[in-house]
Design an enzyme around this catalytic site. Structure first.
Site, PDB file in Angstrom:
ATOM      1  NE  ARG A 230      17.558 -31.513  27.138  1.00  0.00           N
ATOM      2  CZ  ARG A 230      17.295 -30.304  27.623  1.00  0.00           C
ATOM      3  NH1 ARG A 230      16.056 -30.021  28.042  1.00  0.00           N
ATOM      4  NH2 ARG A 230      18.243 -29.378  27.703  1.00  0.00           N
ATOM      5  CE  LYS A 273      21.650 -35.847  32.968  1.00  0.00           C
ATOM      6  NZ  LYS A 273      22.808 -36.180  32.107  1.00  0.00           N
ATOM      7  CG  HIS A 364      19.469 -34.505  20.280  1.00  0.00           C
ATOM      8  ND1 HIS A 364      19.046 -34.217  21.563  1.00  0.00           N
ATOM      9  CD2 HIS A 364      20.368 -33.533  19.963  1.00  0.00           C
ATOM     10  CE1 HIS A 364      19.661 -33.137  21.991  1.00  0.00           C
ATOM     11  NE2 HIS A 364      20.467 -32.699  21.045  1.00  0.00           N
ATOM     12  NE  ARG A 367      17.276 -30.246  23.059  1.00  0.00           N
ATOM     13  CZ  ARG A 367      16.817 -29.294  23.858  1.00  0.00           C
ATOM     14  NH1 ARG A 367      15.515 -29.033  23.880  1.00  0.00           N
ATOM     15  NH2 ARG A 367      17.634 -28.603  24.628  1.00  0.00           N
ATOM     16  CG  HIS A 390      20.231 -24.706  25.207  1.00  0.00           C
ATOM     17  ND1 HIS A 390      20.233 -23.966  24.043  1.00  0.00           N
ATOM     18  CD2 HIS A 390      19.993 -25.997  24.834  1.00  0.00           C
ATOM     19  CE1 HIS A 390      20.016 -24.767  23.012  1.00  0.00           C
ATOM     20  NE2 HIS A 390      19.870 -26.002  23.465  1.00  0.00           N
ATOM     21  CE1 TYR A 400      20.201 -15.685  16.532  1.00  0.00           C
ATOM     22  CE2 TYR A 400      22.484 -14.967  16.331  1.00  0.00           C
ATOM     23  CZ  TYR A 400      21.132 -14.719  16.186  1.00  0.00           C
ATOM     24  OH  TYR A 400      20.709 -13.516  15.682  1.00  0.00           O
TER      25      TYR A 400
END
Length: 422
Positions: A230, A273, A364, A367, A390, A400
């Site tokens: 990130r 987080k 982003h 990523r 994730h 995926y």
């Protein structure tokens, strides 16, 4: 036998009911905590007329029904009528000691700016589903709110009303299902992030590598596309996090740019987080070389001396010697792909072919591009999930499935006519 009490219209009053000399009706009751309370209305029943110059919403009998129902359900009518949404919000924020400082700051900013001055002043007991929907629509139509901003407001309000339900102030949560209705009425769908194709990715990197103006961005973009981290993880990366001997990068913190309570935007360090956010990412050889290249460059021009919340030795720095700002990186990306597309269109015109243009993308997207390339070449979803950090495997599954769709179609095309199925 004692005579029943009557009002000034000679109507019999029920137990607990009385009429004052000024004509106003009163209902006395004992709340769930054993405290004596009173409720008032200028009307005994709905068909009564309200005295001139007086205001009245509900008749006393309707209020009584509500009070009795609330008592049966454990709802504190008096407290609910005396508490505003702002009051409940303050209690909620005091109880959320586990909130990360950045999240708390964002909650306080969004609530103060958009909620506290409007629906926040309303008594909690008077706020209904329709009120919430009207409020959300006003943010969209008058403030120009987009889906992400609406989700932020809803993420704050929904648990506040949930706490009010659990504390016995209200019976149901008026924010339940509102966002589903809002998304449906405004035809909102969660926008899909699209990765750069292999061809677009190659054109972009080649352009940066061969551009005197933008070449200094190459190490940063190499780390983006080679780690899938990130933006906050990359701009907050320190040399201490890079183990060149073992060829690994430790991801254990983020660098965020947030508006503070004083209104100023500042850089701060925060931890991931979720625990899944803390991870080890192996270095591709290209990433290792890019980092060493950046280190050699800074050995000549000077290292990043920024100190933020006790962290120092940041890998990347801007032209002012400070850490990068995500917004500045996104602006640079836009300048680069704009220049790249201009060059590609000129070449395509000379070569009489269709140009391969790079669409708008952000940090982003880099990523997401890494994750897509990873999914195209790795079948172990658990490994992909751990490298990407994730928290939910469904996030990994979504990327995926999108990344491998064309390969599945190509596989079936190769099988066409080779097996008997009918």
């Amino acid at each position: 036998m004692s005579e029943k009490r009557r009002d000034n219209k000679k109507r019999i009053l029920n137990n607990g009911e009385s009429q004052r000399k000024d004509g106003k009706y009163e209902f006395k009751y004992v709340d769930a905590n054993g405290v004596r309370r009173s409720a008032y209305s200028w009307k005994l029943v709905d068909t009564d007329k309200v005295p001139e110059g007086k205001r009245c919403d509900m008749s006393l009998r309707e209020i009584e029904k509500q009070i009795r129902r609330d008592l049966e359900d454990g709802i504190s009518t008096h407290n609910a009528n005396s508490k505003t949404l702002n009051d409940i919000y303050n209690t909620y924020m005091e109880s959320k000691t586990e909130l990360k400082p950045s999240t708390r700051t964002n909650y306080k900013y969004m609530y103060k700016k958009y909620v506290s001055i409007s629906i926040g002043k309303r008594r909690i007991s008077t706020i209904k589903y329709s009120d919430i929907k009207k409020f959300y629509n006003s943010l969209i139509l008058e403030k120009g709110f987009k889906p992400n901003s609406m989700e932020s407001i809803h993420t704050i309000l929904h648990p506040i009303f949930t706490m009010a339900v659990r504390d016995g102030y209200i019976r149901t949560n008026p924010t339940d299902d509102v966002m589903r209705e809002i998304k449906k009425s405004h035809n909102w769908e969660t926008p899909k992030r699209h990765a750069l194709t292999e061809e677009q990715q190659e054109i972009f990197i080649d352009f940066v590598a061969n551009s005197k103006e933008y070449q200094h961005w190459l190490p940063l973009f190499t780390v983006f596309l080679g780690t899938g981290c990130r933006v906050g993880e990359i701009i907050g990366l320190t040399w201490e996090d890079c183990n060149f001997k073992e060829g690994i990068i430790s991801i254990n913190h983020n660098l965020i740019y947030r508006q503070q309570d004083n209104g100023k935007c500042e850089m701060h360090i925060t931890t991931p987080k979720t625990e899944s956010g803390k991870r080890i990412v192996p270095m591709f050889e290209a990433v290792r070389k890019a980092l060493l290249q950046e280190k050699m460059r800074q050995m000549q021009i000077g290292f990043n001396t920024t100190i933020i919340d006790g962290y120092s030795g940041f890998v990347f720095k801007n032209r002012f010697g400070y850490v990068h700002n995500p917004h500045a990186i996104n602006r640079a990306i836009k300048r680069i792909y704009t220049a790249c597309n201009k060059q590609e269109m000129e070449r395509a015109a000379k070569e009489r072919r269709e140009p391969i243009l790079i669409p708008h993308f952000s940090c982003h997207s880099l990523r997401h591009t890494f994750c897509t390339r990873f999914c195209e070449n790795e079948t172990d979803l658990k490994i992909i999930q751990e490298i990407m950090g994730h928290a939910d495997i469904s996030t990994t599954m979504n990327v995926y499935n999108e990344a491998t769709k064309e390969r599945k179609q190509a596989s079936f095309a190769r099988l066409e006519g080779k097996i008997k199925i009918c």
